[in-house]
Design an enzyme around this catalytic site. Structure first.
Site, PDB file in Angstrom:
ATOM      1  N   ARG A 226       0.838  -1.196   0.000  1.00  0.00           N
ATOM      2  CA  ARG A 226       0.000   0.000   0.000  1.00  0.00           C
ATOM      3  C   ARG A 226       0.876   1.250   0.000  1.00  0.00           C
ATOM      4  NH1 ARG A 226      -3.393  -2.851  -1.671  1.00  0.00           N
ATOM      5  NH2 ARG A 226      -5.411  -3.349  -0.718  1.00  0.00           N
ATOM      6  N   HIS A 274      -0.961  -0.173  -9.855  1.00  0.00           N
ATOM      7  CA  HIS A 274      -1.652  -1.088  -8.919  1.00  0.00           C
ATOM      8  C   HIS A 274      -2.111  -2.368  -9.645  1.00  0.00           C
ATOM      9  CE1 HIS A 274      -3.764  -1.104  -4.795  1.00  0.00           C
ATOM     10  NE2 HIS A 274      -3.586  -2.351  -5.214  1.00  0.00           N
TER      11      HIS A 274
HETATM   12  P1  NAP Z   1      -1.973 -11.583   5.077  1.00  0.00           P
HETATM   13  O1  NAP Z   1      -2.128 -13.001   4.625  1.00  0.00           O
HETATM   14  O2  NAP Z   1      -2.942 -11.038   6.049  1.00  0.00           O
HETATM   15  O3  NAP Z   1      -0.483 -11.458   5.641  1.00  0.00           O
HETATM   16  C1  NAP Z   1      -0.035 -10.341   6.329  1.00  0.00           C
HETATM   17  C2  NAP Z   1       1.375 -10.612   6.856  1.00  0.00           C
HETATM   18  O4  NAP Z   1       1.898  -9.392   7.385  1.00  0.00           O
HETATM   19  C3  NAP Z   1       1.403 -11.650   7.976  1.00  0.00           C
HETATM   20  O5  NAP Z   1       2.561 -12.432   7.888  1.00  0.00           O
HETATM   21  C4  NAP Z   1       1.444 -10.776   9.225  1.00  0.00           C
HETATM   22  O6  NAP Z   1       2.094 -11.364  10.348  1.00  0.00           O
HETATM   23  C5  NAP Z   1       2.317  -9.632   8.738  1.00  0.00           C
HETATM   24  N1  NAP Z   1       2.102  -8.431   9.561  1.00  0.00           N
HETATM   25  C6  NAP Z   1       0.947  -7.776   9.805  1.00  0.00           C
HETATM   26  N2  NAP Z   1       1.167  -6.733  10.614  1.00  0.00           N
HETATM   27  C7  NAP Z   1       2.485  -6.740  10.900  1.00  0.00           C
HETATM   28  C8  NAP Z   1       3.313  -5.935  11.698  1.00  0.00           C
HETATM   29  N3  NAP Z   1       2.839  -4.869  12.371  1.00  0.00           N
HETATM   30  N4  NAP Z   1       4.627  -6.237  11.760  1.00  0.00           N
HETATM   31  C9  NAP Z   1       5.116  -7.314  11.109  1.00  0.00           C
HETATM   32  N5  NAP Z   1       4.385  -8.132  10.336  1.00  0.00           N
HETATM   33  C10 NAP Z   1       3.079  -7.844  10.228  1.00  0.00           C
HETATM   34  O7  NAP Z   1      -1.992 -10.596   3.818  1.00  0.00           O
HETATM   35  P2  NAP Z   1      -1.666 -10.943   2.286  1.00  0.00           P
HETATM   36  O8  NAP Z   1      -2.800 -11.644   1.655  1.00  0.00           O
HETATM   37  O9  NAP Z   1      -0.320 -11.576   2.245  1.00  0.00           O
HETATM   38  O10 NAP Z   1      -1.608  -9.479   1.664  1.00  0.00           O
HETATM   39  C11 NAP Z   1      -0.693  -8.509   2.138  1.00  0.00           C
HETATM   40  C12 NAP Z   1      -1.018  -7.164   1.546  1.00  0.00           C
HETATM   41  O11 NAP Z   1      -0.693  -7.143   0.164  1.00  0.00           O
HETATM   42  C13 NAP Z   1      -2.513  -6.777   1.540  1.00  0.00           C
HETATM   43  O12 NAP Z   1      -2.928  -6.315   2.802  1.00  0.00           O
HETATM   44  C14 NAP Z   1      -2.539  -5.692   0.490  1.00  0.00           C
HETATM   45  O13 NAP Z   1      -2.279  -4.442   1.077  1.00  0.00           O
HETATM   46  C15 NAP Z   1      -1.387  -6.071  -0.435  1.00  0.00           C
HETATM   47  N6  NAP Z   1      -1.862  -6.486  -1.765  1.00  0.00           N
HETATM   48  C16 NAP Z   1      -1.460  -5.743  -2.830  1.00  0.00           C
HETATM   49  C17 NAP Z   1      -1.858  -6.105  -4.095  1.00  0.00           C
HETATM   50  C18 NAP Z   1      -1.391  -5.355  -5.296  1.00  0.00           C
HETATM   51  O14 NAP Z   1      -1.811  -5.645  -6.400  1.00  0.00           O
HETATM   52  N7  NAP Z   1      -0.506  -4.401  -5.129  1.00  0.00           N
HETATM   53  C19 NAP Z   1      -2.668  -7.232  -4.269  1.00  0.00           C
HETATM   54  C20 NAP Z   1      -3.069  -7.942  -3.151  1.00  0.00           C
HETATM   55  C21 NAP Z   1      -2.651  -7.565  -1.891  1.00  0.00           C
HETATM   56  P3  NAP Z   1       1.510 -12.685  11.059  1.00  0.00           P
HETATM   57  O15 NAP Z   1       1.947 -13.807  10.129  1.00  0.00           O
HETATM   58  O16 NAP Z   1       2.188 -12.725  12.350  1.00  0.00           O
HETATM   59  O17 NAP Z   1       0.014 -12.511  11.113  1.00  0.00           O
HETATM   60  C1  GLV Z   2      -5.217  -5.219  -4.134  1.00  0.00           C
HETATM   61  O1  GLV Z   2      -4.447  -4.356  -3.870  1.00  0.00           O
HETATM   62  C2  GLV Z   2      -5.839  -6.050  -3.159  1.00  0.00           C
HETATM   63  O2  GLV Z   2      -5.722  -5.750  -1.966  1.00  0.00           O
HETATM   64  O3  GLV Z   2      -6.501  -7.038  -3.540  1.00  0.00           O
END
Ligand code: NAP
Ligand code: GLV
Length: 311
Positions: A226, A274
């Site tokens: 983000r 994005h």
């Molecule tokens: P997720 O499965 O919820 O994983 C989040 C990870 O971040 C977990 O390992 C969590 O730790 C860690 N985390 C959260 N807060 C933290 C903190 N304060 N300090 C250290 N580690 C922390 O999320 P995801 O599905 O992987 O997605 C991650 C992010 O990618 C989304 O929230 C979104 O913003 C972004 N995204 C971007 C796109 C794009 O196209 N650019 C697409 C999809 C997603 P724990 O393992 O301990 O819970």
């Molecule tokens: C894209 O950024 C998503 O969070 O799915």
């Protein structure tokens, strides 16, 4: 069940979504408009980044299913009743798309392909020493669905990979770290830092002057999460001083990125609109249908967000 599809979707995309969702869950009544007569009957809202307040006044709502993985907008929407479960999009195809983007960025940085692209624009023929992937440590921030898929893909391509998360993880072939001390040490070792943290109160402004200074001089940042993870003025200062080598960035505090924004024309910034991991409509419709089936049969929906934690 009555299911409302709503959010920030252009008409053509909304029509495609509706087609995929109807095909995946044909027994549900799919709606795209609200009205005083229909609102009390809506069981589920399937949402794509809806504006705050968009789900007010739905008394029968039993589930909000996001079509996006990141749900900071929904978590921050005070009008969404706390008792209504919120599920986010988790789809292995989306994780793989993210791994492709991360691999492209890390590989291009390792092999100086962004440097060669700039040289071409100036008709400069100059060869730089070729680095080995095995000598190019990468740090992945966040080891959730996206982060651990990215970490595995990079480790499978011979990069030494560290990963950092809130709680301690254990992943084959990845040096897993947690806590502030682990972070600072890992930031100091990595040639590339790939950000895949969710946006929460704890991670907003994560890349400020202090954390950027903890990185190796000239190391690179790939922000695929983000825009608000970056303190933009600090990032630009770090680029201009040479503390930060290159920035590859896919998400922005304001989207679309305004034409006057400094990132567009900075020589060492690569801007993506994005697209690091777009939701795959066909497979995501299956994920939604599976959660609707669970709701129908009285099972708890999958991929629920912990609203206190913020992700
Ligand atoms: P997720 O499965 O919820 O994983 C989040 C990870 O971040 C977990 O390992 C969590 O730790 C860690 N985390 C959260 N807060 C933290 C903190 N304060 N300090 C250290 N580690 C922390 O999320 P995801 O599905 O992987 O997605 C991650 C992010 O990618 C989304 O929230 C979104 O913003 C972004 N995204 C971007 C796109 C794009 O196209 N650019 C697409 C999809 C997603 P724990 O393992 O301990 O819970
Ligand atoms: C894209 O950024 C998503 O969070 O799915």
């Amino acid at each position: 069940m009555s299911v409302l599809l709503c959010g920030d979707l252009p008409a053509a995309a909304a029509a495609e979504w509706l087609q995929q969702l109807r095909a995946a869950a044909p027994d549900e009544t799919w709606l795209t408009e609200r009205s005083p007569a229909i609102d009390p009957t809506i069981d589920v809202a399937v949402v794509a980044n809806p504006p705050a307040g968009a789900l007010q006044g739905l008394p029968a709502l039993r589930l909000v299913q996001s079509l996006w993985a990141g749900v900071e907008g929904l978590v921050g929407d005070a009008s969404l009743p706390a008792e209504v479960p919120l599920a986010r999009m988790v789809d292995p195809l989306m994780n793989q798309a993210m791994a492709e983007t991360a691999l492209w960025a890390v590989l291009a940085l390792q092999r100086d392909f962004y440097v060669y692209a700039r040289q071409q624009r100036q008709a400069v023929w100059q060869v730089h020493p070729q680095r080995r992937a095995a000598d190019w440590p990468v740090l992945v921030l966040g080891l959730g669905e996206m982060g651990r898929t990215v970490a595995a893909r990079l480790a499978g391509s011979a990069y030494p990979v560290s990963g950092w998360s809130r709680s301690q993880s254990s992943l084959d072939g990845i040096d897993c770290l947690s806590g502030e001390a682990g972070l600072i040490a890992a930031l100091g070792r990595a040639e590339v830092v790939v950000n895949l943290l969710p946006l929460t109160a704890a991670t907003r402004g994560f890349f400020d002057a202090e954390r950027l200074a903890a990185m190796r001089r000239g190391a690179h940042l790939v922000n695929l999460a983000r825009g608000a993870h970056l303190v933009e003025a600090d990032v630009i200062a770090a680029l201009d001083s040479g503390q930060l080598g290159e920035l590859v960035v896919d998400a922005f505090a304001t989207e679309p990125l305004p034409p006057s924004h400094g990132f567009w024309r900075h020589p060492r910034v690569t801007v993506l609109p994005h697209i690091a991991a777009q939701t795959d409509k066909r497979s995501a419709a299956g994920v939604v249908a599976a959660n609707l089936a669970r709701l129908r049969s009285g099972q708890p929906p999958l991929h629920l967000v912990d609203r206190q934690r913020g992700y």
